[in-house]
Design a protein around this motif. Structure first.
Motif, PDB file in Angstrom:
ATOM      1  N   TYR A  30       0.831  -1.207   0.000  1.00  0.00           N
ATOM      2  CA  TYR A  30       0.000   0.000   0.000  1.00  0.00           C
ATOM      3  C   TYR A  30       0.866   1.258   0.000  1.00  0.00           C
ATOM      4  CZ  TYR A  30      -3.740   3.215   1.356  1.00  0.00           C
ATOM      5  OH  TYR A  30      -4.642   4.243   1.390  1.00  0.00           O
ATOM      6  N   GLN A  31       1.956   1.207   0.737  1.00  0.00           N
ATOM      7  CA  GLN A  31       2.873   2.342   0.784  1.00  0.00           C
ATOM      8  C   GLN A  31       3.412   2.672  -0.599  1.00  0.00           C
ATOM      9  OE1 GLN A  31       6.539   1.494   2.840  1.00  0.00           O
ATOM     10  NE2 GLN A  31       6.900   3.629   3.344  1.00  0.00           N
ATOM     11  N   HIS A  32       3.808   1.646  -1.340  1.00  0.00           N
ATOM     12  CA  HIS A  32       4.389   1.890  -2.661  1.00  0.00           C
ATOM     13  C   HIS A  32       3.324   2.201  -3.705  1.00  0.00           C
ATOM     14  CE1 HIS A  32       8.598   0.952  -1.743  1.00  0.00           C
ATOM     15  NE2 HIS A  32       8.104   0.107  -0.856  1.00  0.00           N
ATOM     16  N   ALA A  33       2.143   1.647  -3.538  1.00  0.00           N
ATOM     17  CA  ALA A  33       1.066   1.931  -4.491  1.00  0.00           C
ATOM     18  C   ALA A  33       0.573   3.359  -4.349  1.00  0.00           C
ATOM     19  CB  ALA A  33      -0.087   0.952  -4.285  1.00  0.00           C
ATOM     20  N   ARG A  34       0.530   3.874  -3.113  1.00  0.00           N
ATOM     21  CA  ARG A  34       0.000   5.213  -2.839  1.00  0.00           C
ATOM     22  C   ARG A  34       1.088   6.249  -2.593  1.00  0.00           C
ATOM     23  NH1 ARG A  34      -5.305   5.783  -4.304  1.00  0.00           N
ATOM     24  NH2 ARG A  34      -6.456   3.885  -3.765  1.00  0.00           N
ATOM     25  N   HIS A  35       2.346   5.806  -2.642  1.00  0.00           N
ATOM     26  CA  HIS A  35       3.486   6.709  -2.414  1.00  0.00           C
ATOM     27  C   HIS A  35       3.350   7.434  -1.067  1.00  0.00           C
ATOM     28  CE1 HIS A  35       4.600   5.931  -6.576  1.00  0.00           C
ATOM     29  NE2 HIS A  35       3.381   6.297  -6.948  1.00  0.00           N
ATOM     30  N   LEU A  36       3.066   6.653  -0.037  1.00  0.00           N
ATOM     31  CA  LEU A  36       2.891   7.228   1.288  1.00  0.00           C
ATOM     32  C   LEU A  36       4.230   7.644   1.892  1.00  0.00           C
ATOM     33  CD1 LEU A  36       0.334   4.725   2.876  1.00  0.00           C
ATOM     34  CD2 LEU A  36      -0.150   6.911   1.778  1.00  0.00           C
ATOM     35  N   ALA A  37       4.175   8.671   2.706  1.00  0.00           N
ATOM     36  CA  ALA A  37       5.364   9.078   3.453  1.00  0.00           C
ATOM     37  C   ALA A  37       5.703   7.986   4.466  1.00  0.00           C
ATOM     38  CB  ALA A  37       5.110  10.396   4.181  1.00  0.00           C
ATOM     39  N   PRO A  38       6.997   7.746   4.721  1.00  0.00           N
ATOM     40  CA  PRO A  38       7.389   6.698   5.685  1.00  0.00           C
ATOM     41  C   PRO A  38       6.744   6.864   7.054  1.00  0.00           C
ATOM     42  CG  PRO A  38       9.300   7.461   4.446  1.00  0.00           C
ATOM     43  CD  PRO A  38       8.168   8.371   4.084  1.00  0.00           C
ATOM     44  N   GLU A  39       6.608   8.108   7.510  1.00  0.00           N
ATOM     45  CA  GLU A  39       6.017   8.346   8.823  1.00  0.00           C
ATOM     46  C   GLU A  39       4.555   7.920   8.847  1.00  0.00           C
ATOM     47  OE1 GLU A  39       6.496   8.761  12.488  1.00  0.00           O
ATOM     48  OE2 GLU A  39       8.095   9.837  11.439  1.00  0.00           O
ATOM     49  N   THR A  40       3.856   8.120   7.731  1.00  0.00           N
ATOM     50  CA  THR A  40       2.452   7.722   7.649  1.00  0.00           C
ATOM     51  C   THR A  40       2.304   6.213   7.753  1.00  0.00           C
ATOM     52  OG1 THR A  40       1.955   9.634   6.248  1.00  0.00           O
ATOM     53  CG2 THR A  40       0.376   7.819   6.222  1.00  0.00           C
ATOM     54  N   THR A  41       3.150   5.483   7.018  1.00  0.00           N
ATOM     55  CA  THR A  41       3.079   4.020   7.053  1.00  0.00           C
ATOM     56  C   THR A  41       3.407   3.497   8.441  1.00  0.00           C
ATOM     57  OG1 THR A  41       3.932   4.089   4.789  1.00  0.00           O
ATOM     58  CG2 THR A  41       3.797   1.944   5.832  1.00  0.00           C
ATOM     59  N   ARG A  42       4.402   4.099   9.075  1.00  0.00           N
ATOM     60  CA  ARG A  42       4.776   3.675  10.425  1.00  0.00           C
ATOM     61  C   ARG A  42       3.616   3.869  11.405  1.00  0.00           C
ATOM     62  NH1 ARG A  42       9.795   3.040  13.272  1.00  0.00           N
ATOM     63  NH2 ARG A  42       9.631   3.630  15.471  1.00  0.00           N
ATOM     64  N   LYS A  43       2.930   5.003  11.293  1.00  0.00           N
ATOM     65  CA  LYS A  43       1.798   5.262  12.180  1.00  0.00           C
ATOM     66  C   LYS A  43       0.625   4.325  11.887  1.00  0.00           C
ATOM     67  CE  LYS A  43       3.515   8.431  14.776  1.00  0.00           C
ATOM     68  NZ  LYS A  43       3.843   8.054  16.187  1.00  0.00           N
ATOM     69  N   LEU A  44       0.445   3.959  10.628  1.00  0.00           N
ATOM     70  CA  LEU A  44      -0.618   3.017  10.283  1.00  0.00           C
ATOM     71  C   LEU A  44      -0.359   1.647  10.917  1.00  0.00           C
ATOM     72  CD1 LEU A  44      -1.329   3.827   6.516  1.00  0.00           C
ATOM     73  CD2 LEU A  44      -2.879   4.162   8.451  1.00  0.00           C
ATOM     74  N   PHE A  45       0.902   1.230  10.932  1.00  0.00           N
ATOM     75  CA  PHE A  45       1.222  -0.039  11.587  1.00  0.00           C
ATOM     76  C   PHE A  45       1.063   0.081  13.098  1.00  0.00           C
ATOM     77  CE2 PHE A  45       4.088  -3.163  13.517  1.00  0.00           C
ATOM     78  CZ  PHE A  45       3.573  -4.322  12.944  1.00  0.00           C
ATOM     79  N   HIS A  46       1.466   1.219  13.639  1.00  0.00           N
ATOM     80  CA  HIS A  46       1.278   1.480  15.074  1.00  0.00           C
ATOM     81  C   HIS A  46      -0.200   1.331  15.441  1.00  0.00           C
ATOM     82  CE1 HIS A  46       2.077   3.867  18.879  1.00  0.00           C
ATOM     83  NE2 HIS A  46       0.767   4.025  18.749  1.00  0.00           N
ATOM     84  N   LEU A  47      -1.058   1.916  14.617  1.00  0.00           N
ATOM     85  CA  LEU A  47      -2.496   1.894  14.884  1.00  0.00           C
ATOM     86  C   LEU A  47      -3.077   0.492  14.724  1.00  0.00           C
ATOM     87  CD1 LEU A  47      -5.185   3.390  15.388  1.00  0.00           C
ATOM     88  CD2 LEU A  47      -5.249   3.893  12.943  1.00  0.00           C
ATOM     89  N   SER A  48      -2.833  -0.124  13.582  1.00  0.00           N
ATOM     90  CA  SER A  48      -3.440  -1.431  13.306  1.00  0.00           C
ATOM     91  C   SER A  48      -2.829  -2.528  14.171  1.00  0.00           C
ATOM     92  CB  SER A  48      -3.281  -1.776  11.814  1.00  0.00           C
ATOM     93  OG  SER A  48      -1.920  -1.669  11.411  1.00  0.00           O
ATOM     94  N   GLY A  49      -1.512  -2.498  14.350  1.00  0.00           N
ATOM     95  CA  GLY A  49      -0.879  -3.499  15.207  1.00  0.00           C
ATOM     96  C   GLY A  49      -1.313  -3.354  16.652  1.00  0.00           C
ATOM     97  N   GLY A  50      -1.454  -2.107  17.105  1.00  0.00           N
ATOM     98  CA  GLY A  50      -1.901  -1.874  18.472  1.00  0.00           C
ATOM     99  C   GLY A  50      -3.303  -2.398  18.717  1.00  0.00           C
TER     100      GLY A  50
END
Length: 258
Positions: A30-50
């Motif tokens: 998803y990060q590469h498909a949407r060209h997300l900023a690294p910080e955004t992807t990290r926070k998404l994992f923080h949220l979903s993993g949490g």
């Protein structure tokens, strides 16, 4: 009494590890498909993993499966970080950011510690972890997009707007969970929520290099335990004292974003 899912512990551990692995793979693509900023992807994992860790008290009756999960997860995350080939592929979900942080290691450690400390007391487990899972990303999103009044911390600059977002989400997480857990609807609920939200906002403001992922849950557990046994006068005094400390720390150092 906790009504747990009828899961074999080994099946539960396999389910949790599979979900976390799938999250990393999905976020990588998803990060590469949407060209997300690294910080955004990290926070998404923080949220979903949490959010997945919130289910642990209803999955496991014993402590050992959570200890074993942590013993597997932490080395796996370190492997993603330090093995270059993995870091440049799936590891970019967590390690694409330039700032130094061990937050991804502190998170599973804090969830494990909370599980041990709050064993068979899901309220004391859920509230601090829910605040970490939801309030921390909210502070980062609001601070990065709308933060104009900034203050200086050991890690750099943070914003009053981001800290305000953390406080609001922490208050809602605490009060909402207390009510869902059957706490009587009276003035002690907002008193507990206000005190805990203010205190953890202060903890988040002074944390650095991902330490908030450890300090927020542990501090939240200790003070929630005390607050649940406190009377209204003690709660109000606590609110005033913590608010005064927050103002003293943040306001004199706040300045418009340049």
């Amino acid at each position: 009494m906790i009504v747990r899912l009828p899961l074999n512990p080994w099946l539960g551990m396999g389910l949790e590890l599979s979900v976390l692995s799938l999250l990393i793979v999905a976020l990588h693509f998803y990060q590469h498909a949407r060209h997300l900023a690294p910080e955004t992807t990290r926070k998404l994992f923080h949220l979903s993993g949490g959010l997945t860790t919130l289910a642990l008290p209803w999955m496991f009756a014993d402590v050992w499966p959570v200890l074993l999960l942590t013993a597997i997860t932490v080395p796996a995350l370190l492997t993603l970080k330090y093995v270059r080939r993995l870091r440049n592929s799936l590891g970019d979900v967590l390690y694409g950011v330039s700032r130094p942080s061990l937050g991804e290691i502190y998170f599973p450690l804090s969830a494990c510690l909370l599980f041990v400390l709050a064993h068979d007391q899901p309220l004391l487990y859920s509230v601090p972890l829910l605040i970490l899972t939801l309030a921390d990303p909210a502070a980062a999103i609001v601070g990065s997009r709308y933060g104009s009044l900034q203050y200086i911390t050991r890690e750099g600059r943070k914003s009053l707007e981001g800290s305000g977002a953390f406080f609001i989400v922490a208050f809602l997480c605490t009060s909402g969970t207390l009510l869902l857990a059957g706490r009587a609807v009276d003035v002690t609920v907002p008193g507990i929520a206000l005190t805990l939200a203010l205190l953890l906002t202060l903890v988040e403001a002074i944390s650095w290099r991902g330490l908030d992922n450890l300090l927020i849950p542990v501090t939240g557990f200790v003070f929630l335990t005390l607050l649940l046994a406190a009377n209204l006068t003690a709660l109000m005094v606590s609110v005033l004292l913590i608010a005064a400390v927050l103002v003293a720390i943040c306001v004199p150092w706040s300045q418009p974003k340049r």
